[in-house]
Write an enzyme that holds these catalytic residues in place. Structure first.
Site, PDB file in Angstrom:
ATOM      1  N   ASP A   9       0.888  -1.170   0.000  1.00  0.00           N
ATOM      2  CA  ASP A   9       0.000   0.000   0.000  1.00  0.00           C
ATOM      3  C   ASP A   9       0.921   1.213   0.000  1.00  0.00           C
ATOM      4  OD1 ASP A   9      -1.656   2.129   0.561  1.00  0.00           O
ATOM      5  OD2 ASP A   9      -2.363   1.363   2.502  1.00  0.00           O
ATOM      6  N   LYS A  71       2.878  11.154  -3.549  1.00  0.00           N
ATOM      7  CA  LYS A  71       1.803  10.498  -4.309  1.00  0.00           C
ATOM      8  C   LYS A  71       0.916  11.515  -5.039  1.00  0.00           C
ATOM      9  CE  LYS A  71      -1.764   7.020  -3.457  1.00  0.00           C
ATOM     10  NZ  LYS A  71      -2.282   6.124  -2.425  1.00  0.00           N
ATOM     11  N   GLU A 148      -7.209   0.641  -4.511  1.00  0.00           N
ATOM     12  CA  GLU A 148      -7.243   0.512  -3.045  1.00  0.00           C
ATOM     13  C   GLU A 148      -8.567  -0.071  -2.542  1.00  0.00           C
ATOM     14  OE1 GLU A 148      -6.125   4.495  -2.010  1.00  0.00           O
ATOM     15  OE2 GLU A 148      -4.086   4.168  -2.728  1.00  0.00           O
ATOM     16  N   ASP A 170     -13.162   5.365   2.729  1.00  0.00           N
ATOM     17  CA  ASP A 170     -11.739   5.450   3.090  1.00  0.00           C
ATOM     18  C   ASP A 170     -11.377   6.882   3.478  1.00  0.00           C
ATOM     19  OD1 ASP A 170      -8.985   5.530   3.159  1.00  0.00           O
ATOM     20  OD2 ASP A 170      -8.670   4.462   1.282  1.00  0.00           O
TER      21      ASP A 170
END
Ligand code: AMP
Length: 577
Positions: A9, A71, A148, A170
């Site tokens: 992850d 990211k 994800e 999330d």
């Protein structure tokens, strides 16, 4: 032995690496007792490369030599300055991946060259390609890039039978994503996604920081915003307070010598209640719910089509998240997997599936029941003294400890009865009372005296319930053993069957009688239910007794059950004639 494929992850704030070994998912520790690697890289004073905690720690002092949240730039062709050199976003990400690869190799004692890496569902082709390149720079063949939410769904549901629609909610430190997925075996299809790239738990911290800044200004006439050190300390204290408020009704921010005021040290001591905090963050949670509805609409589904809500991301530990989701979607969200780790676990499960290994979803020890107490509140629009207040919800991982505040209801009240229930019904009296105690000797004061009640279940299934008068610390408690098993087969089923029978739903009646007895029993209970509606007081008392006798006999030898069934049949015959 074939080489293991690792699951990664690669997060905006934190990253993790996991592996399936002998059918079990393990998140590999990055250091002793720590599974999370901050997604931060930096160049130390001596020119060496720092990755993770050490880089994070140097960020405040050396921001020009440290890179966070890379990211957010994946897929962009921008140079990223770190120290006196420029890097591509792929190179910075590769430094994180290389560290994770090494961690896995040390743990497995063998070389690792293949990985499954997760990305947000909304990532474009360019962003996915950049992630793949980062892997290659780190010496990893990226055997698959998966979404994800797909990984989270696999961690929760891998190996399940049949089709399901799930909502993956999330909420991390700095990003929010919600996805609607279709699950069928181990195939997960993302139907729609929505989110906000700049919303997360860090915003909650900020609200607490602002609240503290305002408090100091009002109370002491000092503006701490001018002091970077004081603000950094407040930031840390705010996050700690936020985490406390996930399990406790109050949190104390206590910072000695926070700042100097007219030559004197200023000590901060500020208590925040969960209620105040929830008010602060409500607009954020509402925004996530709006996004959830947009995702549902995007998938062409309505709330009633959703079978599961799965929680991912550290900030979903905030109880208001699950409460509001349950209120608006009418479904209790599942949060039993560690929300920081479940995406990495899912990546590892995907890796194992690719290797043809046998896998299943991740199993954790949870409480199968809900435990709580009762209080005066509104039930069906009317004030009612026995409203059930759950403190520990079913499917919560154990050990667990949760506290809530209650208030005395009349002036001069010196004692409070604490009832402990197991069950789900909003009316506590329909649940099973498993204990009670009295907290007495409270100070004589006006109503609204706060009493903090704590429910804690340990790994051995012992429930410890305590109540403390907040102002004095006076405390009483009880301990109840075997709460995870004791009512499994008898009382709980019995109570459920009793209620269901009275409301005409016999499906859940369970017994160990032969099928013939079972069928007869169902038919009789249906009939008893019909007759009960029009029965006079005396007949209805007899009927309820006969129904009870049948229920009691269900676990008895066949003969006794036969007798009870016959008695009930006789009574029904008599009532009908
Ligand atoms: P993630 O990006 O998924 O690692 O989530 C990190 C966020 O979760 C940060 O804002 C943390 O402060 C927050 N967080 C971690 N533990 C808790 C907790 N017990 N209650 C509320 N927020 C938490």
């Amino acid at each position: 032995m074939s080489e293991s494929i690792i699951g990664i992850d690669l997060g905006t704030t934190n990253s993790e690496v996991a592996i399936v070994k002998d059918g079990r998912v393990t998140v590999i520790p990055v250091s002793e007792g720590v599974s999370i690697l901050p997604s931060v890289v930096g160049i130390a004073d001596d020119g060496s490369l720092l990755v993770g905690e050490a880089a994070k720690n140097q960020y405040v002092l050396r921001p020009e030599r440290t890179v966070r949240s890379i990211k957010r730039h994946m897929g962009e062709f921008v140079p990223v300055k770190m120290g006196d050199k420029d890097y591509s976003p792929q190179e910075i990400s590769a430094m994180i991946l290389l560290r994770l690869k090494k961690i896995a190799e040390d743990y497995l004692q063998q070389p690792v060259s293949k990985a499954v890496i997760t990305v947000p569902a909304y990532f474009s082709d360019a962003q996915r390609q950049a992630t793949r390149e980062a892997g290659e720079i780190a010496g990893l063949t990226v055997v698959r890039i998966i979404n994800e939410p797909t990984a989270a769904a696999l961690a929760y549901e891998s190996g399940h039978i049949g089709a399901k629609k799930a909502l993956i909610y999330d909420l991390g430190g700095g990003t929010f994503d919600v996805s609607v997925v279709n699950l069928e075996g181990d195939v997960v299809e993302v139907l729609a996604s929505h989110g906000d790239n700049h919303l997360g738990g860090d915003d909650f911290d900020q609200k607490i920081v602002n609240h503290a800044v305002q408090h100091i200004l009002k109370q002491h006439g000092v503006d701490v915003k001018g002091s970077a050190t004081a603000m950094a300390r407040l930031q840390r204290a705010a996050e700690a307070a936020k985490i406390t408020l996930s399990d406790q009704p109050y949190a104390l921010i206590s910072e000695e010598y926070l700042i100097e005021n007219n030559g004197l040290p200023l000590h901060l001591s500020l208590e925040i209640s969960r209620e105040e905090y929830q008010e602060m963050i409500m607009p954020f949670i509402d925004a996530t719910l709006d996004a959830t509805h947009i995702a549902l609409a995007g998938a062409g589904l309505t709330v009633s089509d959703i079978d599961e809500i799965l929680l991912v991301g550290g900030a979903t530990r905030t109880p208001l998240v699950a409460n509001r989701l349950e209120q608006t979607l009418g479904l209790q969200p599942r949060g039993e997997l560690n929300p920081d780790l479940c995406v990495a676990m899912g990546a590892a499960i995907q890796a194992a599936i690719i290797q043809g290994a046998k896998t299943s979803s991740v199993l954790v020890d949870v409480t199968p029941y809900t435990f709580g107490t009762s209080a005066i509140a509104f039930l069906n629009g009317e004030e009612y003294p026995y409203c059930f207040v759950p403190l520990i919800r079913k499917n919560t991982p154990i050990p667990v400890s949760k506290s809530e505040v209650f208030f005395t209801t009349h002036d001069g009240q010196t004692k409070v009865d604490i009832d402990v229930y197991q069950g789900e019904d909003p009316d506590a009296l329909n649940n099973i009372e498993i204990g009670r105690f009295l907290i007495e000797g409270l100070r004589k004061t006006s109503s609204g005296n706060p009493i903090v009640t704590t429910f804690a279940i340990d790994v051995d299934g012992i429930l410890h319930v305590s109540s403390r008068e907040k102002a004095t610390g006076l405390e009483h408690s009880i301990t109840i053993n075997n709460v995870l098993t004791r009512f499994e087969n008898d009382k709980l089923d019995e109570a459920r069957a009793r209620i269901n029978t009275l409301f005409g739903e016999q499906d859940s009646v369970q017994d160990n009688a032969s099928n013939q007895n079972k069928e007869e029993l169902t038919a009789l209970l249906e009939k008893a239910d019909r007759l009960l509606k029009n029965a006079g007081p005396e007949d209805s008392a007899d009927l309820v007794n006969a129904i009870e006798a049948v229920k009691d006999a269900r676990d008895q030898p066949e003969q006794l059950l036969r007798q009870a069934i016959d008695d009930l049949a006789d009574l029904l015959y008599y009532m009908e004639t």
